[in-house]
Each structure stands twice: as C-alpha cells, then as structure tokens.
Design a protein around this motif. Structure first.
Motif, PDB file in Angstrom:
ATOM      1  N   ARG A 273       1.968   1.626  -3.545  1.00 21.85           N
ATOM      2  CA  ARG A 273       0.852   2.104  -4.381  1.00 21.85           C
ATOM      3  C   ARG A 273       0.617   3.597  -4.187  1.00 21.85           C
ATOM      4  O   ARG A 273       0.388   4.332  -5.158  1.00 21.85           O
ATOM      5  N   SER A 274       0.703   4.050  -2.953  1.00 15.76           N
ATOM      6  CA  SER A 274       0.491   5.474  -2.677  1.00 15.76           C
ATOM      7  C   SER A 274       1.552   6.332  -3.361  1.00 15.76           C
ATOM      8  O   SER A 274       1.251   7.392  -3.929  1.00 15.76           O
TER       9      SER A 274
ATOM     10  N   GLU B 104       0.828  -1.199   0.000  1.00 16.99           N
ATOM     11  CA  GLU B 104       0.000   0.000   0.000  1.00 16.99           C
ATOM     12  C   GLU B 104       0.868   1.257   0.000  1.00 16.99           C
ATOM     13  O   GLU B 104       0.532   2.263  -0.652  1.00 16.99           O
TER      14      GLU B 104
ATOM     15  N   CYS C  35      10.064  -2.143  -4.693  1.00 20.19           N
ATOM     16  CA  CYS C  35       9.441  -3.347  -5.242  1.00 20.19           C
ATOM     17  C   CYS C  35      10.396  -4.542  -5.194  1.00 20.19           C
ATOM     18  O   CYS C  35       9.988  -5.662  -4.860  1.00 20.19           O
TER      19      CYS C  35
ATOM     20  N   LEU D 111      -6.277   2.758 -12.168  1.00 20.47           N
ATOM     21  CA  LEU D 111      -5.266   2.053 -11.372  1.00 20.47           C
ATOM     22  C   LEU D 111      -5.578   2.168  -9.889  1.00 20.47           C
ATOM     23  O   LEU D 111      -5.485   1.180  -9.146  1.00 20.47           O
ATOM     24  N   ALA D 112      -5.941   3.356  -9.446  1.00 27.86           N
ATOM     25  CA  ALA D 112      -6.226   3.571  -8.026  1.00 27.86           C
ATOM     26  C   ALA D 112      -7.409   2.730  -7.563  1.00 27.86           C
ATOM     27  O   ALA D 112      -7.415   2.210  -6.443  1.00 27.86           O
TER      28      ALA D 112
ATOM     29  N   THR E 155       3.144  -3.291 -11.139  1.00 23.47           N
ATOM     30  CA  THR E 155       3.489  -1.988 -10.556  1.00 23.47           C
ATOM     31  C   THR E 155       4.841  -1.499 -11.058  1.00 23.47           C
ATOM     32  O   THR E 155       5.006  -0.313 -11.375  1.00 23.47           O
TER      33      THR E 155
ATOM     34  N   VAL F 246       3.288   5.461  -6.034  1.00 15.43           N
ATOM     35  CA  VAL F 246       3.077   5.381  -7.482  1.00 15.43           C
ATOM     36  C   VAL F 246       2.033   6.410  -7.912  1.00 15.43           C
ATOM     37  O   VAL F 246       2.206   7.111  -8.923  1.00 15.43           O
TER      38      VAL F 246
ATOM     39  N   VAL G  56       0.775  -8.369  -8.998  1.00  9.63           N
ATOM     40  CA  VAL G  56       0.566  -6.960  -8.658  1.00  9.63           C
ATOM     41  C   VAL G  56       1.897  -6.219  -8.618  1.00  9.63           C
ATOM     42  O   VAL G  56       2.026  -5.112  -9.154  1.00  9.63           O
TER      43      VAL G  56
END
Length: 234
Positions: free
Chosen positions: A18-19, A15, A68, A144-145, A88, A21, A84
């Motif tokens: 992701r934030s 997470e 990553c 994506l979000a 990413t 990105v 995932v």
C-alpha cells in the motif's frame, strides 16, 4: 500462534505494498503536473524528464504486480483480504496508465513547441480541465489512503464534469480548424492533450470505484451507483 504470526506478516506485507502504491500515485501526480507545465511554457528539457520518469513508474508497476502475486501465493488470502489485493492490482494498472498519458502530453507539448506553434487559443480551457483532472486524481488517492467510501462516491460523479468539458473543447477545436485550416496541426495536438487529460480523469474515477469495492465488496463499474447514492444523501 502460527495463525496469528501469519496474519501479522500478511498485514505487514500488504502495508508495504500500500505504501508503494501511494508512492507510485505521488509520482504520476507530479508527472502529470510537470507535463502540463511543459504544455503551457514549452520547456522541452522538462518535457524530456517527464518522459524519462515514466520508466520509473513502469518499474514500480512490475515490482508491485510481482509483490501482489507473491503475497497471494505465500499468504493465500481469502474473502476480504483477497478483495483488497485484487483491487490493489487494478489500481496499480490505472496509475501506470496515468503515467503513460502524462508522458503522451509531454511528447505532444514538445512537438508543438519545437515547431514554434504553442498551444494556440485553447490554453486556458485546457488548463481548467487539467486542474479538474489533477484534483480528481489527488482526491482519489487520498480516498484510497483513508479508504474513504463517501469521498470516493462523490469523485465518481465529478468525472462526468471532466467528460463534459472535454466534449466542449473538442467542439471548439473543430470549429477553430474549420475557420482557419492553418491551425489544423496545432489544433489536433491540443485535442490529443485534452483527450489524455480526460483519460487521466477516467483512471482517477476507476481508483475511486476500487475504493468502494474494497470497503463494500461491490463492483460498481458500469453502473449508476454514485448518482443513486448521492441522490439518497449517503
């Protein structure tokens, strides 16, 4: 209990990635928008800021790639989780390339306006394709979000419109240069800007494809997946 703790930590680490990105996505969106403003208004100082902002995007790419890689080594994700992470990494690369294209637009715009030429007679046409590419990028990041597969499918087909408009601009610019050779230098610069915009649309489409890869586990690159699904009404 160990497995549960590990899973929670993995989710937390992912997470965080992701934030960042999505933060990177916001940065390149703004970079693109400001680069186009420079193209239209000739603000050289703003153009230089766009170019400088690309350093921040590049640093984020390196930071996220490392995050990553470390996530894979530490957590050893499998199946869906690994998919995932791999998707990413690819999204990060596309975002960095959007930043590169925005910086290229800014450099070209500075070059045009320093020579006092401006964007000749193609400014409005370029504005239309830039708006379409900016919308595509924004919506791809939104998909994506939210991992919105249906929106992602639609966006893939939208990129074809940008490609078509770029070809139209190219034909018009070539005709313009043939009719008045004095415009060749400015026309070529304008064509480079249009090509950079078209590539940004391509990168946004790639992001949409990776959304589908995350959700469905299907690699749809170089296929007619979007057209087939839209025709089927899905």
């Amino acid at each position: 209990m160990i497995g549960e703790h590990s899973s929670k930590q993995y989710d937390s680490d992912l997470e965080t990635i992701r934030s960042k990105v999505l933060l990177m996505g916001g940065l390149v969106e703004r970079q693109f928008q400001e680069a186009m403003n420079v193209f239209h208004n000739g603000n050289i100082a703003a153009g230089e800021r766009v170019i400088k902002d690309d350093d921040q995007v590049n640093l984020l790419e390196v930071e996220l790639d490392n995050a990553c890689s470390h996530l894979i080594v530490r957590r050893q994700p499998t199946a869906n989780d690994l998919r995932v992470v791999m998707a990413t990494v690819k999204v990060i690369t596309d975002l960095e390339r959007v930043g590169d294209e925005a910086a290229k637009i800014a450099r070209t715009a500075i070059h045009l306006h320093k020579r006092g030429i401006g964007s000749i007679d193609h400014s409005e046409t370029v504005r239309v394709i830039a708006t379409a590419a900016a919308d595509l990028l924004h919506d791809a990041l939104d998909a994506l979000a939210r991992l919105d597969e249906k929106q992602a499918i639609k966006l893939i087909s939208d990129d074809a419109i940008i490609d078509r408009d770029f070809r139209s601009i190219m034909r018009n610019v070539i005709t313009y240069m043939m009719e008045d050779p004095r415009t060749i230098s400015a026309s070529m610069d304008t064509l480079w800007v249009a090509k950079a915009i078209e590539r940004i649309g391509d990168h946004a489409k790639n992001i949409a494809e990776f959304v589908i890869y995350i959700v469905e586990g299907k690699d749809i690159r170089h296929t007619d997946y979007a057209a087939t699904h839209l025709d089927a009404g899905t």
